[in-house]
Design a protein around this motif. Structure first.
Motif, PDB file in Angstrom:
ATOM      1  N   ILE B  47       0.869  -1.131   0.018  1.00 14.38           N
ATOM      2  CA  ILE B  47       0.043   0.059   0.236  1.00 14.38           C
ATOM      3  C   ILE B  47       0.865   1.347   0.048  1.00 14.38           C
ATOM      4  O   ILE B  47       0.618   2.254  -0.866  1.00 14.38           O
ATOM      5  CB  ILE B  47      -0.980  -0.228   1.136  1.00 14.38           C
ATOM      6  CG1 ILE B  47      -2.203  -1.047   1.151  1.00 14.38           C
ATOM      7  CG2 ILE B  47      -1.439   1.424   1.417  1.00 14.38           C
ATOM      8  CD1 ILE B  47      -2.856  -1.396   2.305  1.00 14.38           C
ATOM      9  N   VAL B  48       2.151   1.314   0.701  1.00 11.18           N
ATOM     10  CA  VAL B  48       2.785   2.495   0.835  1.00 11.18           C
ATOM     11  C   VAL B  48       3.358   2.591  -0.386  1.00 11.18           C
ATOM     12  O   VAL B  48       3.727   3.598  -0.975  1.00 11.18           O
ATOM     13  CB  VAL B  48       3.671   2.295   2.247  1.00 11.18           C
ATOM     14  CG1 VAL B  48       4.793   3.434   2.176  1.00 11.18           C
ATOM     15  CG2 VAL B  48       2.986   2.262   3.417  1.00 11.18           C
ATOM     16  N   PHE B  49       4.264   1.527  -0.990  1.00 10.92           N
ATOM     17  CA  PHE B  49       5.188   1.710  -1.952  1.00 10.92           C
ATOM     18  C   PHE B  49       4.463   1.300  -3.285  1.00 10.92           C
ATOM     19  O   PHE B  49       5.155   1.748  -4.398  1.00 10.92           O
ATOM     20  CB  PHE B  49       6.391   0.986  -1.904  1.00 10.92           C
ATOM     21  CG  PHE B  49       6.995   1.084  -0.485  1.00 10.92           C
ATOM     22  CD1 PHE B  49       7.775   2.655  -0.260  1.00 10.92           C
ATOM     23  CD2 PHE B  49       7.274   0.314   0.692  1.00 10.92           C
ATOM     24  CE1 PHE B  49       8.456   2.707   1.076  1.00 10.92           C
ATOM     25  CE2 PHE B  49       7.949   0.647   1.876  1.00 10.92           C
ATOM     26  CZ  PHE B  49       8.339   1.916   2.027  1.00 10.92           C
ATOM     27  N   GLY B  50       3.438   0.579  -3.371  1.00 12.71           N
ATOM     28  CA  GLY B  50       2.891   0.058  -4.563  1.00 12.71           C
ATOM     29  C   GLY B  50       2.460   1.200  -5.445  1.00 12.71           C
ATOM     30  O   GLY B  50       3.101   0.924  -6.564  1.00 12.71           O
ATOM     31  N   PRO B  51       1.942   2.167  -5.054  1.00 14.04           N
ATOM     32  CA  PRO B  51       1.510   3.331  -6.026  1.00 14.04           C
ATOM     33  C   PRO B  51       2.702   3.963  -6.946  1.00 14.04           C
ATOM     34  O   PRO B  51       2.777   4.314  -7.864  1.00 14.04           O
ATOM     35  CB  PRO B  51       0.971   4.378  -5.368  1.00 14.04           C
ATOM     36  CG  PRO B  51       0.306   3.354  -4.215  1.00 14.04           C
ATOM     37  CD  PRO B  51       1.312   2.439  -3.801  1.00 14.04           C
TER      38      PRO B  51
END
Lengths: 323, 306
Positions: B47-51
Motif C-alpha cells: 500500500i505504501v510503496f505500491g503506487p
C-alpha cells in the motif's frame, strides 16, 4: 430472584433510557440545518409568517423546554410523520419490526446451535487438532465482514449453484402461494440472511463458550463428580456445561449491539424489509423523523436485551441478586 | 594478574533479558501470529510503496476495457468504467488503514484518559465515569454512527473539504464509540497497580498523581491496552468499510476498500473478480490484525507460561 433485585434492576432502565433520549436529542439539536431552512430561502414566504411558524412549533424556545416537549411527544407515541412513506413513523416501524426480530432471533438461534457443541468439544480437548481447527475457523468467521459473506453467499448460491439448490437473493414480502408453499418460500429466502448473521455471531460465541467451559472444567466439584464414577459425557453435560453457560448468557446479550449492526448490513444486502433497511433508505432519502425513530428503537431493544440478560443471569445464579 | 593460558574459559555471553525481547520470544512461538505479521507487513508495504511501482492512475477511464477479468495489463481486472482495480485497491488501502490506525489512537487516548481518571479518583467520579462507559457500551454503535454521519456530513464537508471532513468525522465517531473497553481495562489495571510497593514508594517520595500515573502505573498497564488497541484497528477497518459499503462513507472518488466493494456488488454476476478482490483485501487485513492481537495477548501476559 428476590423482588428487591427485580425492582432495583428495573429502575436502572429509567436512567439509561433517559440518557439515550438525551443523547439522541443532543445530536439532533447540535446538527446543522433548520427544518424551516426551505422557507427562509423561499421569497414567497414573508418573514413574519416564518417567525410565526417558528414560534408556533417552539423552535425559539430554550433547549431544555424543547427537549421536554420532544420527550413527552415520544412517550405519547407521537413519533412524527414520514415525509417519504406518507404515514406515521410508529406505524411504519411497527410494520417492519417483526421481520427484523425474526431474522435476528433465528440468527442468534443458529449461532448458539453451532457454537455450543463446538465450543464445549474444543474445551474438553484443549490444544487438540479439533480445538485448533475450531479456533482458526472462529477467527476467520469473525474477521469476515458480514457484507462480504453476504456477497459470497449470493455468488455461490444464487449465481453459480445448480438450478435445484438456488436461493433467492432478494427477500420478498409478497410471496406467491399459500399454505405449505408460502412457509417454504419464506424459509428459503431467509436462509442466506440468517446464515450470514448467525455464522458471524457463532464465530465469536465459540471462543466465549470455550473459555467459559475451560474455566469451569478445572474446578474441584468436577473432579469430585468424575471420582464418583460418573461417565465423562454426563459430567460434561450435567455438571460442566450447566455452570459454564451462565456467563455466556450475559455475553449473548452484550453482543446485541453488534448483532443489530450486522442486521442492518444483511437487510441491506438481501433487501429484507426490516427496520435496518428502513434506516438506510431513510438516511438516503433525508427522512429525519424515521431515522430518529429507528435509532431510538434500536437503542431501546439493546436496553431491553441487557435487562433480560441480567434478569436471566440472576435467576440462573442466585448469588448475583444478593450483591 | 597472570592469566593461565591453559584454561580458557569460553566466555558465554550473558543472556540478555528485557521485557521487549521476552515478548518477542513469546510472540514468535505463535505461528499464526507470525505468519499474519508477515502478510500484514507485505500488505502495508504494497500500500505504501505500491503506487510508486504500479503507476496506473486510479481514475483513468477506459470504456474499451470495462469489467475485464484479471490480465497482464490489469492484474486484478477493471471496473465498470475500465479503471484499474489494483491501483484503486492500493490507493484505497491507504485510506482504510489510516482510518483504522487513527480511530484506534482516538479510542486509546480517550480510553486511557477516562480509565486513569476513574482509577485514580475512586468515589463518585469513578462511579459516574464507569456508568458512562457502561452506557456507551450498551449503545447500538452502527445505527448511531449512521445517524451522526447523516446529520453532520454536510457541515464538516463545508469546513474541511469533502475528503478531510469525512475522514475526520469517521475517525472521531468510530474512535469515540470504541473507548469503553480500553477505559475499563486501564481502570482495572490502575486499581491493582496503585497499591503496589513501587507506586507507594513514588508516592512517599512526593510524586504527584499525574507523575504516578504517567511514569509508574501506565507503563506497567500497557500490555492489555496494546492488545485491545490492535483489535480496535481491525474493528475500525470493518466499521469504515461497512459505512462505505452502505454508501454513507467516503465519496465515490475516494476508492476505499469498502467503497470499491459497494460499487462492485451490482456487477456480481458478470464481474465477480471486482468484488472478490476488494472483499479479500478487507478480510486479509482484518484477519491478520486479529491474529496478531491474539499473539500479542499471549506474548504480553506475564502470567502466561510459554
Amino acid at each position: 430472584m428476590s423482588r428487591q433485585y427485580l425492582i432495583r434492576r428495573l429502575l436502572i432502565v429509567v436512567p439509561s433510557m433517559l440518557g439515550i433520549s438525551l443523547l439522541l436529542f443532543t445530536v439532533l439539536a447540535l446538527a446543522p440545518g433548520d427544518p424551516f431552512g426551505e422557507l427562509a430561502s423561499n421569497p414567497a414566504v414573508p418573514p413574519e409568517v416564518r417567525a410565526a411558524l417558528r414560534a408556533k412549533f417552539g423552535l425559539d424556545d430554550p433547549v431544555w423546554s424543547r427537549y421536554l416537549h420532544w420527550l413527552v411527544a415520544m412517550l405519547r407515541g407521537d413519533w412524527g410523520f414520514s415525509f417519504v412513506s406518507r404515514m406515521n413513523v410508529d406505524t411504519l416501524i411497527l410494520q417492519r419490526l417483526p421481520t427484523t426480530l425474526v431474522v435476528i432471533g433465528s440468527a442468534q438461534l443458529l449461532a448458539i446451535v453451532v457454537a455450543l457443541p463446538v465450543g464445549v468439544l474444543a474445551a474438553t480437548k484443549p490444544y487438540s487438532l479439533f480445538d485448533q481447527i475450531a479456533n482458526t475457523l472462529a477467527f476467520i468467521g469473525f474477521s469476515l465482514p458480514t457484507f462480504f459473506t453476504g456477497l459470497l453467499l449470493i455468488l455461490v448460491f444464487s449465481i453459480h449453484a445448480p438450478e435445484w439448490m438456488q436461493l433467492p437473493f432478494v427477500y420478498r414480502a409478497d410471496v406467491a402461494g399459500t399454505g405449505w408453499r408460502f412457509y417454504w418460500e419464506h424459509v428459503r429466502q431467509s436462509i442466506m440472511p440468517v446464515m450470514v448473521l448467525g455464522l458471524f455471531q457463532g464465530a465469536s460465541l465459540v471462543r466465549y463458550v470455550r473459555s467459559a467451559v475451560l474455566d469451569v472444567i478445572r474446578l474441584d466439584y468436577v473432579t469430585t463428580a468424575r471420582s464418583k464414577g460418573i461417565g465423562e459425557r454426563k459430567v460434561i453435560i450435567k455438571h460442566v456445561v450447566r455452570t459454564a453457560l451462565i456467563p455466556v448468557v450475559t455475553l449473548v446479550a452484550l453482543q446485541m449491539p453488534i448483532v443489530f449492526g450486522g442486521a442492518i448490513v444483511t437487510e441491506q444486502i438481501f433487501r429484507v424489509p426490516g427496520i435496518g433497511s428502513l434506516l438506510i433508505s431513510s438516511i438516503l432519502a433525508n427522512d429525519t423523523p424515521v431515522v430518529m425513530g429507528v435509532t431510538f428503537v434500536f437503542a431501546c431493544l439493546v436496553v431491553f436485551f441487557n435487562l433480560m440478560a441480567d434478569l436471566i443471569y440472576a435467576w440462573l445464579d442466585p448469588r448475583i441478586a444478593f450483591r | 594478574m597472570a592469566a593461565s593460558p591453559a584454561v580458557v574459559v569460553p566466555q558465554r555471553k550473558a543472556q540478555r533479558f528485557s521485557p521487549g525481547l521476552e515478548a518477542w520470544r513469546r510472540f514468535r512461538r505463535h505461528k499464526l501470529a507470525m505468519a499474519s505479521a508477515v502478510v500484514l507487513l507485505s500488505i502495508v508495504a504494497a500500500i505504501v510503496f505500491g503506487p510508486f511501482v504500479w503507476r496506473v492512475p486510479i481514475n483513468e477511464i477506459d470504456f474499451a476495457a470495462k469489467l475485464q477479468g484479471p490480465s497482464w495489463g490489469h492484474p486484478l481486472g477493471t471496473d465498470d468504467l475500465g479503471q484499474d482495480v489494483l491501483a484503486r485497491l492500493l490507493y484505497g488501502g491507504r485510506v482504510s488503514l489510516a482510518v483504522g490506525l487513527c480511530a484506534m489512537l482516538v479510542a486509546c487516548f480517550v480510553g486511557v484518559l477516562i480509565g486513569s481518571l476513574a482509577g485514580m479518583s475512586r468515589g463518585s467520579v469513578d462511579a459516574v465515569l464507569m456508568w458512562l462507559a457502561d452506557f456507551f457500551l450498551s449503545l447500538p454503535a452502527l445505527p448511531l454512527l449512521l445517524l451522526i454521519i447523516y446529520l453532520f456530513r454536510e457541515a464538516l464537508k463545508n469546513v474541511l473539504g469533502p475528503e478531510g471532513g469525512v475522514f475526520v468525522m469517521i475517525v472521531l465517531v468510530i474512535g469515540g464509540l470504541r473507548w469503553m473497553p480500553v477505559a475499563r481495562l486501564v481502570r482495572a489495571q490502575i486499581l491493582s497497580i496503585r497499591e503496589k510497593e513501587f507506586v507507594e514508594a513514588a508516592r512517599a517520595l512526593g510524586a504527584s498523581k499525574l507523575r504516578q500515573v504517567v511514569r509508574h502505573i501506565l507503563p506497567n498497564a500497557l500490555g492489555p491496552v496494546i492488545v485491545a488497541g490492535t483489535i480496535d484497528v481491525a474493528a475500525a477497518i470493518i466499521a469504515e468499510s461497512t459505512l462505505s459499503f452502505l454508501g454513507l462513507g467516503f465519496p465515490p472518488d475516494i476508492p476505499t476498500w469498502g467503497r470499491v466493494l459497494f460499487d462492485a456488488k451490482d456487477y456480481l454476476d458478470i464481474a465477480p473478480h471486482w468484488a472478490l478482490f476488494s472483499g479479500a483485501a478487507i478480510f486479509l487485513a482484518v484477519l491478520t490484525i486479529n491474529f496478531i492481537g491474539d499473539g500479542l495477548r499471549d506474548a504480553l501476559d506475564p502470567r502466561r507460561v510459554l
